[in-house]
Design an enzyme around this catalytic site. Structure first.
Site, short mmCIF file in Angstrom:
data_model
loop_
_atom_site.label_atom_id
_atom_site.label_comp_id
_atom_site.label_asym_id
_atom_site.label_seq_id
_atom_site.Cartn_x
_atom_site.Cartn_y
_atom_site.Cartn_z
N ARG A 224 1.38 -1.17 4.84
CA ARG A 224 1.95 -2.00 3.77
C ARG A 224 1.00 -3.11 3.31
O ARG A 224 0.94 -3.45 2.15
CB ARG A 224 3.25 -2.63 4.31
CG ARG A 224 3.83 -3.79 3.50
CD ARG A 224 5.10 -4.29 4.19
NE ARG A 224 5.58 -5.56 3.67
CZ ARG A 224 6.53 -5.67 2.74
NH1 ARG A 224 7.08 -4.59 2.21
NH2 ARG A 224 6.94 -6.86 2.33
N TYR B 181 16.73 -10.41 -0.75
CA TYR B 181 16.66 -11.34 0.39
C TYR B 181 15.65 -12.41 0.03
O TYR B 181 14.72 -12.16 -0.75
CB TYR B 181 16.24 -10.63 1.68
CG TYR B 181 15.10 -9.64 1.51
CD1 TYR B 181 13.79 -10.06 1.30
CD2 TYR B 181 15.34 -8.27 1.54
CE1 TYR B 181 12.75 -9.15 1.13
CE2 TYR B 181 14.30 -7.35 1.36
CZ TYR B 181 13.01 -7.81 1.17
OH TYR B 181 11.99 -6.91 0.99
N HIS C 172 6.91 -2.19 -7.44
CA HIS C 172 7.06 -1.92 -6.01
C HIS C 172 8.02 -0.73 -5.84
O HIS C 172 8.60 -0.25 -6.79
CB HIS C 172 7.70 -3.13 -5.31
CG HIS C 172 6.79 -4.30 -5.14
ND1 HIS C 172 6.30 -4.68 -3.93
CD2 HIS C 172 6.29 -5.20 -6.04
CE1 HIS C 172 5.55 -5.77 -4.07
NE2 HIS C 172 5.52 -6.10 -5.35
N SER C 173 8.21 -0.32 -4.60
CA SER C 173 9.30 0.57 -4.27
C SER C 173 9.76 0.18 -2.88
O SER C 173 9.00 -0.42 -2.12
CB SER C 173 8.87 2.05 -4.31
OG SER C 173 8.05 2.36 -3.20
N TYR C 174 11.02 0.49 -2.49
CA TYR C 174 11.96 1.23 -3.28
C TYR C 174 13.28 0.47 -3.32
O TYR C 174 13.40 -0.59 -2.70
CB TYR C 174 12.19 2.64 -2.67
CG TYR C 174 12.63 2.59 -1.21
CD1 TYR C 174 11.68 2.58 -0.18
CD2 TYR C 174 13.98 2.53 -0.85
CE1 TYR C 174 12.07 2.52 1.15
CE2 TYR C 174 14.36 2.46 0.48
CZ TYR C 174 13.41 2.46 1.48
OH TYR C 174 13.80 2.38 2.79
N GLU D 71 11.61 -2.73 -8.35
CA GLU D 71 11.62 -1.80 -7.21
C GLU D 71 12.03 -0.43 -7.74
O GLU D 71 13.18 -0.24 -8.16
CB GLU D 71 12.62 -2.25 -6.14
CG GLU D 71 12.34 -3.62 -5.55
CD GLU D 71 11.32 -3.61 -4.41
OE1 GLU D 71 10.82 -2.52 -4.06
OE2 GLU D 71 11.06 -4.70 -3.88
N ALA E 155 0.80 -1.22 0.00
CA ALA E 155 0.00 0.00 0.00
C ALA E 155 0.84 1.28 0.00
O ALA E 155 0.52 2.24 -0.69
CB ALA E 155 -0.93 -0.02 1.21
#
Ligand code: 0X9
Ligand code: ZN
Length: 447
Positions: free
Chosen positions: A257, A379, A326-328, A401, A204
């Site tokens: 999120r 990760y 997505h970010s970042y 990202e 979010a």
């Protein structure tokens, strides 16, 4: 911690963000409202680990202190920055723990409240897009509400009936339609065309992601250079996959999120990007409903993920590429992400398109993304939409990202999720050709 804070009414007054100021708006133009988390006094800290041991020290911090920290950037590997947000009462234990182990966290955001107030100001001082307005009136330099986004994509579909259609993948938990645009000319045979699928907004608070999706849509429908591409393939865009979370991050808690399911053990939401039914709960996932990476009570417990799966599964033969925005961090990440050192058999094709996307981005404003395997370069995190898409046979799969990265904020100002609106334009401009590179690959192969 919920604060009473300010919301604007009537004419807006100047935003004051001078150092140390706690008064963000002129008093005469503000009213107090309940339920908007101010983030006053919250700070964000960065640690760049130089050894594996340091990575592990930070990774163990939540468990060691019994506090669910909000890692804006989770521990990754040596040399990759870790960012953690601290509530005022978390600062002392966190710093004692880290400094006691020889780490030197750097305070990157001194008062998150100022950034959140800036967002509130921007949100309340822009003109939302409404039904009846011309599609060309949309302001791409702003972060828009869910309603504004939906009204605009509807107007785009209405204005371009020959090659744009709008539909929904279903409703969110709170009954918001998760709409998508299908952009592409019908094939002469009426057969399903090969497609590029793009979603944004699974998380979010990553507001730049839907903004990039909207910019792409606008370019595709207004720039005739894409006509032959759109005759060959379809581009399907879901600009906001998690509308409940997005609206909550706009109206109540900027740093939200997850989804908005629950409450479970007093906490709301699950991380939709840990909830997909492939290697669920294998890595980088929490079983604590209060964690930002809570994987949900069971695989696919979250309705928004169910909707995405139900859309992708029957189309896995025609959707040749899946990009999730997505970010970042400025990364282009390919599967597998559930572990390290495991790659799909066609990993060289994934690397090759990743490199093309890298070059396309760099050519615009010089920004250098990192291309890598999600597990190795970032990760391990399982149950994510990228791995799920690859597991059902979609060939080209990437998590992208967007900005900011570690080096390109201005004047030593560092933003993380709080990317100011003036950065929307350069970010979406550089993202566009990467998305087009993926579309060209769907058109030309190898598939
Ligand atoms: O952790 C995530 O879900 C993504 N990063 S974010 O900062 N936007 O939250 C990265 C997901 C990469 N993909 C996999 N690990 N499968
Ligand atoms: Zn994300």
């Amino acid at each position: 911690m919920q604060f009473r804070t300010v919301a604007l009414i009537g004419l807006l007054v100047a935003f004051s963000a001078s150092a140390g100021a706690t008064r963000y708006f002129g008093r005469e133009a503000v009213v107090e409202t309940e339920g908007y988390k101010s983030y006053v006094g919250y700070t964000v800290w960065q640690i760049v680990p130089t050894t594996d041991e340091q990575v592990h020290i930070v990774a163990r911090m939540s468990e060691a202190l019994g506090i669910e920290f909000d890692f804006w950037k989770a521990p990754s590997r040596v040399g990759k920055a870790i960012d953690v947000m601290l509530a005022p009462e978390q600062v002392r234990p966190a710093l004692q723990y880290l400094q006691g182990k020889g780490l030197k966290p750097v305070n990157k955001i001194k008062d998150l409240g100022k950034h959140v107030a800036r967002d509130l100001f921007a949100m309340q001082s822009y003109t939302p897009f409404k039904a009846g307005m011309a599609a060309s009136d949309f302001d791409f330099d702003k972060y828009h509400s869910y309603d504004s986004i939906i009204a605009w994509i509807e107007s785009v579909a209405t204005a371009n009936p020959t090659f744009v259609s709008i539909d929904t993948i279903g409703q969110s938990l709170q009954n918001r339609e998760i709409k998508y645009l299908k952009i592409g000319y019908p094939s002469a045979t009426k057969a399903e065309k090969n497609a590029l699928f793009i979603d944004a907004g699974i998380h979010a608070r990553e507001w730049i992601a839907p903004a990039a999706a909207l910019y792409l849509i606008n370019q595709l429908v207004t720039n005739s250079t894409y006509t032959s591409l759109l005759q060959a393939i379809d581009i399907i865009v879901v600009p906001e996959l998690n509308p409940d979370g997005y609206e909550y991050s706009r109206n109540s808690d900027r740093m939200w999120r997850k989804s908005r399911s629950g409450p479970r053990r007093g906490c709301y939401g699950a991380d939709i990007n840990r909830n997909f039914p492939f290697k669920w709960m294998v890595a980088g996932s929490s079983n604590n409903p209060c964690s930002e990476t809570y994987a949900g009570p069971s695989a696919l417990s979250e309705i928004e993920g169910q909707r995405l799966k139900a859309f992708l599964d029957p189309r896995n033969n025609t959707i040749k590429a899946y990009l999730t925005l997505h970010s970042y961090g400025e990364d282009i990440l390919y599967p597998w992400g559930y572990t390290t050192g495991h790659y799909p058999p066609d990993v060289n094709d994934l690397k090759a398109l990743g490199q093309e996307m890298f070059k396309a981005i760099k050519a615009v404003h010089g920004t250098e993304f990192e291309v890598g395997n999600s597990g190795d370069a970032l990760y391990p995190a399982s149950g994510a939409s990228d791995d799920y898409s690859k597991s059902i046979g979609i060939k080209y799969v990437y998590t992208v990202e967007l900005r900011p990265g570690e080096g390109d904020n201005d004047n030593d100002q560092w933003y993380g999720f709080e990317l100011p609106e003036k950065f929307i334009k350069p970010t979406v401009e550089e993202t566009l050709p990467a998305l087009i590179a993926a579309a060209n690959r769907v058109q030309n192969g190898p598939l």
